[in-house]
Write a protein that holds these residues in place. Structure first.
Motif, PDB file in Angstrom:
ATOM      1  N   LYS A  36      -6.009 -33.690 -17.881  1.00 43.34           N
ATOM      2  CA  LYS A  36      -6.435 -34.288 -19.142  1.00 43.34           C
ATOM      3  C   LYS A  36      -5.718 -33.604 -20.302  1.00 43.34           C
ATOM      4  N   PHE A  37      -5.186 -34.388 -21.226  1.00 42.18           N
ATOM      5  CA  PHE A  37      -4.424 -33.840 -22.353  1.00 42.18           C
ATOM      6  C   PHE A  37      -5.335 -33.572 -23.540  1.00 42.18           C
ATOM      7  N   LEU A  38      -5.243 -32.354 -24.067  1.00 42.15           N
ATOM      8  CA  LEU A  38      -6.052 -31.959 -25.224  1.00 42.15           C
ATOM      9  C   LEU A  38      -5.143 -31.835 -26.441  1.00 42.15           C
ATOM     10  N   PRO A  39      -5.162 -32.799 -27.359  1.00 39.75           N
ATOM     11  CA  PRO A  39      -4.305 -32.732 -28.549  1.00 39.75           C
ATOM     12  C   PRO A  39      -4.641 -31.518 -29.410  1.00 39.75           C
ATOM     13  N   PRO A  40      -3.637 -30.856 -29.992  1.00 41.37           N
ATOM     14  CA  PRO A  40      -3.887 -29.685 -30.847  1.00 41.37           C
ATOM     15  C   PRO A  40      -4.854 -29.976 -31.988  1.00 41.37           C
ATOM     16  N   GLU A  41      -4.792 -31.195 -32.562  1.00 41.51           N
ATOM     17  CA  GLU A  41      -5.682 -31.519 -33.677  1.00 41.51           C
ATOM     18  C   GLU A  41      -7.138 -31.608 -33.231  1.00 41.51           C
ATOM     19  N   ASN A  42      -7.378 -31.830 -31.942  1.00 40.73           N
ATOM     20  CA  ASN A  42      -8.746 -31.791 -31.404  1.00 40.73           C
ATOM     21  C   ASN A  42      -9.124 -30.372 -30.995  1.00 40.73           C
ATOM     22  N   PHE A  43      -8.160 -29.657 -30.455  1.00 40.12           N
ATOM     23  CA  PHE A  43      -8.366 -28.266 -30.037  1.00 40.12           C
ATOM     24  C   PHE A  43      -8.910 -27.428 -31.191  1.00 40.12           C
ATOM     25  N   LYS A  44      -8.402 -27.654 -32.403  1.00 39.32           N
ATOM     26  CA  LYS A  44      -8.775 -26.816 -33.542  1.00 39.32           C
ATOM     27  C   LYS A  44     -10.248 -26.930 -33.914  1.00 39.32           C
ATOM     28  N   ASP A  45     -10.893 -28.024 -33.537  1.00 40.65           N
ATOM     29  CA  ASP A  45     -12.305 -28.233 -33.885  1.00 40.65           C
ATOM     30  C   ASP A  45     -13.257 -27.911 -32.733  1.00 40.65           C
ATOM     31  N   ARG A 101      -2.931 -24.019 -22.167  1.00 40.45           N
ATOM     32  CA  ARG A 101      -2.135 -24.994 -21.421  1.00 40.45           C
ATOM     33  C   ARG A 101      -2.959 -25.882 -20.497  1.00 40.45           C
ATOM     34  N   GLY A 102      -4.163 -25.459 -20.163  1.00 39.73           N
ATOM     35  CA  GLY A 102      -4.995 -26.287 -19.304  1.00 39.73           C
ATOM     36  C   GLY A 102      -5.201 -25.692 -17.926  1.00 39.73           C
ATOM     37  N   PRO A 103      -6.080 -26.309 -17.123  1.00 39.49           N
ATOM     38  CA  PRO A 103      -6.504 -25.743 -15.836  1.00 39.49           C
ATOM     39  C   PRO A 103      -5.412 -25.546 -14.799  1.00 39.49           C
ATOM     40  N   ARG A 104      -4.331 -26.294 -14.876  1.00 39.61           N
ATOM     41  CA  ARG A 104      -3.272 -26.123 -13.882  1.00 39.61           C
ATOM     42  C   ARG A 104      -2.412 -24.886 -14.140  1.00 39.61           C
ATOM     43  N   TYR A 105      -2.455 -24.379 -15.352  1.00 38.64           N
ATOM     44  CA  TYR A 105      -1.494 -23.343 -15.738  1.00 38.64           C
ATOM     45  C   TYR A 105      -2.107 -22.065 -16.286  1.00 38.64           C
TER      46      TYR A 105
END
Length: 418
Positions: A36-45, A101-105
């Protein structure tokens, strides 16, 4: 009699079915979404536990009280029953730096998949740890702490909390950058904690800074900040809600292609240029939470150590030093007293914040370095420890093998490390 046996049997069967259903509900309540991709603009919140849950994993927040009254918000990638590992972020960073980077990395998720109970620390004064039993975040006194308190109070409190929660008697620690000093300071000042850390792993240590490649720029930036930007003598640095932090956030806005590109260039300059390992989305996520707040005293201690070439407490001037330490100048921390098995990983040539010479200097001060490992890729930089595209092959695989070796046998995973 037969009726009682039949009743007992029925109760047993019902209980068994209930427990099976309960177990299944717990087992299948997590829907893992590694891609699943987490956009940086969502990550910040999002908070650390929310980021973990975004991918379908069990995330928890835990409030940890230190001896001097600070309340830390630590987070857990929960694996109850697994051997505990504590991750320690660098200066003005947060627990989110281990989730870029997410669960795979990410190392945090790789450890969880091998059965470890993963905990992530947050330093007093950053965006997550803003509470105190007697002070508010707005009080100037809240920020009258130095790097020493990270090791003297924050890390011991976090370790004790983990041990009390899990029933274990020790943890494994992984520190990045300035976070590498936490366990060393703790073990040097509070010897009883040597037995509570089974293995201490350091990535790109920023403990010894005598030969730092970015030293000149750090000196200039610190001088400019204290003389021209910190005109009100604020004891905090980039604290949550401050105008200075909002300016940095605006500069590194992930929704602006131009600004985010400039921010990426700056991070590359600070970490070490020309690495082909940079995951740009990971850096953009990092910059939405960095810098995350600290104190002027923490930066002052770091600069003093950079100039002296030693790792020692903050100097407050002769009068206050005599009161605090009984000497005109503080003595270096007794790093030779640290008994914890320690593994050091470093970049040979392109880490502008952790030079090869400084890593060797620290190694020679410690008495139980069980691994001193250079990264094979010569352009590996300071940020690559967190976001390198080939992080598994260059670093994480070797770290996992070492951790497996030191983990008590009954907690070791049977999954092969490939």
């Amino acid at each position: 009699m037969a009726k009682n046996k039949m009743l007992t049997k029925n109760v047993f069967q019902i209980t068994t079915v209930f427990l099976v259903l309960l177990f299944c509900d717990v087992t299948f309540s997590f829907k893992f979404e590694d891609d699943k991709f987490l956009p940086p603009e969502n990550f910040k919140d999002m908070r650390t536990d929310e980021i973990i849950k975004f991918y379908g994993y069990p995330g928890e927040e835990h409030k940890v009280l230190t001896e001097d009254g600070y309340i830390l918000s630590n987070f857990r990638l929960a694996n109850p029953g697994g051997y505990p590992i504590l991750l320690l972020h660098g200066m003005t960073a947060t627990s989110d730096s281990f989730l870029l980077r997410g669960p795979r990395y990410d190392m945090s998720f790789l450890l969880w998949k091998r059965g470890y109970d993963v905990w992530m620390w947050n330093a007093r004064g950053n965006i997550y740890s803003t509470e105190h039993v007697n002070m508010t975040y707005k009080d100037e006194k809240f920020f009258l702490f130095s790097i020493q308190e990270y090791g003297q109070y924050d890390t011991p409190a976090s370790i004790d909390y983990i041990l009390n929660m899990t029933g274990h008697t020790s943890v494994i620690t992984i520190g990045h950058s300035n976070g590498c000093g936490n366990v060393l300071t703790m073990a040097a000042l509070r010897p009883e904690y040597n037995d509570k850390v089974l293995l201490n792993i350091m990535w790109g240590q920023a403990v010894m800074l005598k030969y730092e490649l970015f030293k000149g720029m750090m000196e200039m930036s610190y001088s400019m900040y204290t003389r021209y930007m910190n005109f009100d003598h604020d004891q905090s640095v980039m604290k949550k809600g401050s105008e200075k932090l909002e300016l940095v956030k605006a500069f590194c806005n992930p929704e602006s292609p131009l600004l985010s590109s400039l921010c990426l260039m700056f991070m590359g300059l600070v970490s070490g240029p020309n690495s082909n390992q940079t995951d740009f989305y990971a850096v953009k996520r990092m910059m939405t939470k960095f810098p995350a707040g600290s104190s002027m005293n923490a930066f002052k201690q770091m600069m003093q150590n950079m100039r002296s070439g030693e790792y020692k407490p903050l100097s407050y001037g002769v009068t206050e030093n005599m009161r605090r330490y009984g000497t005109r100048e503080p003595s270096p921390y007794p790093l030779g007293e640290v008994k914890i098995p320690t593994a050091m990983y470093y970049s040979c040539c392109n880490d502008f914040l952790s030079s090869k010479a400084d890593n060797k200097l620290l190694k020679n001060k410690l008495t139980n370095v069980i691994k001193f490992q250079t990264i094979s890729y010569k352009k590996f930089n300071h940020g690559d420890f967190l976001w390198a595209k080939d992080g598994y092959e260059l670093l994480y695989k070797d770290v996992l093998v070492l951790i497996h070796k030191y983990t008590p046998s009954k907690y070791r995973s049977e999954i092969p490390i490939l």
